[in-house]
Design an enzyme around this catalytic site. Structure first.
Site, PDB file in Angstrom:
ATOM      1  N   GLU A  33       0.830  -1.215   0.000  1.00 24.69           N
ATOM      2  CA  GLU A  33       0.000   0.000   0.000  1.00 24.69           C
ATOM      3  C   GLU A  33       0.860   1.259   0.000  1.00 24.69           C
ATOM      4  OE1 GLU A  33      -3.021   0.304  -0.670  1.00 24.69           O
ATOM      5  OE2 GLU A  33      -3.767  -1.725  -0.438  1.00 24.69           O
ATOM      6  N   THR A  39       2.112   5.506  -7.280  1.00 25.80           N
ATOM      7  CA  THR A  39       2.858   4.680  -8.239  1.00 25.80           C
ATOM      8  C   THR A  39       1.935   3.608  -8.829  1.00 25.80           C
ATOM      9  OG1 THR A  39       4.755   5.000  -6.782  1.00 25.80           O
ATOM     10  CG2 THR A  39       5.023   3.405  -8.538  1.00 25.80           C
ATOM     11  N   TYR A  78       9.136   9.800  -4.199  1.00 29.45           N
ATOM     12  CA  TYR A  78       8.513  10.052  -2.884  1.00 29.45           C
ATOM     13  C   TYR A  78       9.258   9.268  -1.801  1.00 29.45           C
ATOM     14  CZ  TYR A  78       4.902  12.006  -5.828  1.00 29.45           C
ATOM     15  OH  TYR A  78       4.229  12.745  -6.756  1.00 29.45           O
ATOM     16  N   TYR A 116      -6.227   6.085   4.748  1.00 25.66           N
ATOM     17  CA  TYR A 116      -6.413   5.082   3.691  1.00 25.66           C
ATOM     18  C   TYR A 116      -5.598   3.818   3.978  1.00 25.66           C
ATOM     19  CZ  TYR A 116      -5.722   2.432  -0.483  1.00 25.66           C
ATOM     20  OH  TYR A 116      -5.645   1.370  -1.332  1.00 25.66           O
ATOM     21  N   ASP A 134      -9.424   6.205  -0.962  1.00 27.63           N
ATOM     22  CA  ASP A 134      -8.431   6.967  -1.710  1.00 27.63           C
ATOM     23  C   ASP A 134      -9.107   7.586  -2.938  1.00 27.63           C
ATOM     24  OD1 ASP A 134      -8.831   4.855  -3.406  1.00 27.63           O
ATOM     25  OD2 ASP A 134      -6.713   4.371  -3.668  1.00 27.63           O
ATOM     26  N   CYS A 199     -18.839  -3.199 -16.626  1.00 26.48           N
ATOM     27  CA  CYS A 199     -18.954  -2.956 -15.182  1.00 26.48           C
ATOM     28  C   CYS A 199     -19.941  -3.925 -14.526  1.00 26.48           C
ATOM     29  CB  CYS A 199     -19.398  -1.519 -14.938  1.00 26.48           C
ATOM     30  SG  CYS A 199     -19.525  -1.154 -13.181  1.00 26.48           S
TER      31      CYS A 199
HETATM   32 FE1  SF4 Z   1     -18.248   3.398 -13.070  1.00 26.96          FE
HETATM   33 FE2  SF4 Z   1     -19.673   3.051 -15.327  1.00 26.96          FE
HETATM   34 FE3  SF4 Z   1     -19.621   1.154 -13.430  1.00 26.96          FE
HETATM   35 FE4  SF4 Z   1     -20.902   3.439 -13.042  1.00 26.96          FE
HETATM   36  S1  SF4 Z   1     -21.398   1.895 -14.561  1.00 26.96           S
HETATM   37  S2  SF4 Z   1     -19.556   2.390 -11.583  1.00 26.96           S
HETATM   38  S3  SF4 Z   1     -19.568   4.895 -14.074  1.00 26.96           S
HETATM   39  S4  SF4 Z   1     -17.869   1.869 -14.672  1.00 26.96           S
END
Ligand code: SF4
Length: 340
Positions: A33, A39, A78, A116, A134, A199
């Site tokens: 972490e 980085t 850093y 974090y 974060d 997603c």
């Molecule tokens: Fe992110 Fe798109 Fe998933 Fe929404 S739908 S959390 S904007 S990747």
């Protein structure tokens, strides 16, 4: 929050195999972490493996030779992160029996560990329900909740912390925190380009429903970076080593090594005067070229005066650099072998 379970399930079903995820050892999570702050993951993997081979546990890190520690950090930038790691390791040995404390509050007392990192160690290694917020997580939450609060404002971070806290009590906190980080790093990426089609929680995403995913999160502009001009001397001596010196123990790149330098851009005549003052006689013409290095708050514009030659005697406070000395990237780019 309806996205929590599907997100955790997505993470459990498959995530990037990274060396610090091989087990839940607090020391490994801590080192990773700290390295991952500022980085990229791809750049950290090799550093992490070398670091763990050199310092396999807290006790080894507490007793680390400073030059060896800095050498292993060389190029990551850093450098205060490395110094704080050793300071914290010494405290863990003296105050906590050599084991990172299983307490968010006690982790926060260690040098270099902020909210974090304390949240990441506490939740992943010890299963303590505490958020690890974060920039990645702020971006993901801003989009999932369609919230236009400024993520550069510390109050927004506090709000997200409070929002996530009860959710972490209902599930495995380490998994949920890592799932949020993983989504932010691999799918819900920055710069207005989330990969919504891939997603796992798109069905729950308020920003996607509202069509605001590309404009969130809102982040106020940072203050412009200041620039500093300097002349750096890359002077190669008879035995092939460059003249250098150790930097002060405080400030930027504290305790690292550097090449000799002067403020501002010197003229060729001033450069020659400087070489004379150092007792350095060039064997040929001086090569002069420009390099720059960007830190978070300052940009160095460097005019490099490069020469090979002979040194009458080693000037007070200077030394000849070899592979034991950690030369930060800011100076490494000034060496003639570097293409900048
Ligand atoms: Fe992110 Fe798109 Fe998933 Fe929404 S739908 S959390 S904007 S990747």
């Amino acid at each position: 929050m309806d996205f929590v379970e599907p997100l955790a399930a997505w993470y459990r079903a498959g995530h990037r195999a990274l060396p610090w995820r091989e087990n839940k050892d607090a020391y490994r999570i801590w080192i990773s972490e700290i390295m991952l702050q500022q980085t990229r993951v791809a750049a950290v993997v090799d550093y992490f493996t070398r670091f763990l081979a050199a310092f396999p546990d807290v006790c080894a890190l507490a007793e680390a030779d400073d030059d060896r520690l800095m050498k292993l950090w060389e190029g990551l930038g850093y450098y205060s992160r490395a110094r704080n790691l050793k300071k914290a390791a010494r405290l863990v040995v003296s105050d906590f029996g050599g084991i990172l404390p299983a307490s968010y509050e006690q982790l926060l007392t260690l040098p270099g560990i902020g909210s974090y990192t304390a949240g990441a160690i506490a939740s992943i290694a010890y299963g303590i329900p505490v958020p690890a917020v974060d920039g990645n997580v702020l971006r993901v939450i801003a989009r999932l909740t369609n919230d236009a609060s400024d993520i550069a404002d510390p109050k927004t971070k506090e709000q997200v912390f409070r929002l996530l806290l009860p959710e972490l009590c209902k599930t495995d906190p380490g998994t949920l925190n890592q799932a949020l980080m993983e989504l932010g790093a691999t799918v819900c990426v920055p710069n207005g380009a989330p990969n919504c089609a891939l997603c796992p929680v798109r069905a729950f995403c308020r920003a996607r429903m509202a069509g605001t995913e590309a404009v969130l999160p809102v982040k106020s502009a940072k203050k412009p970076r200041k620039t500093e001009e300097k002349t750096v001397f890359a002077l190669k001596t008879q035995d092939g080593r460059f003249l250098g010196l150790r930097r002060p123990e405080t400030g930027l790149l504290a305790g690292m090594y550097q090449l000799p330098e002067a403020e501002g851009f010197l003229s060729p005549a001033q450069m020659a005067e400087h070489l004379t003052a150092l007792g350095f006689s060039p064997s040929g013409a001086l090569a002069v070229y420009d390099r720059k290095h960007v830190f978070t708050h300052v940009e160095w514009r460097m005019r490099v005066c490069c020469a090979a030659g002979t040194l009458r005697a080693l000037p007070a406070g200077l030394l000849l650099l070899d592979e034991r000395h950690a030369l930060p990237t800011a100076y490494r780019v000034c060496l003639p072998e570097s293409d900048g």
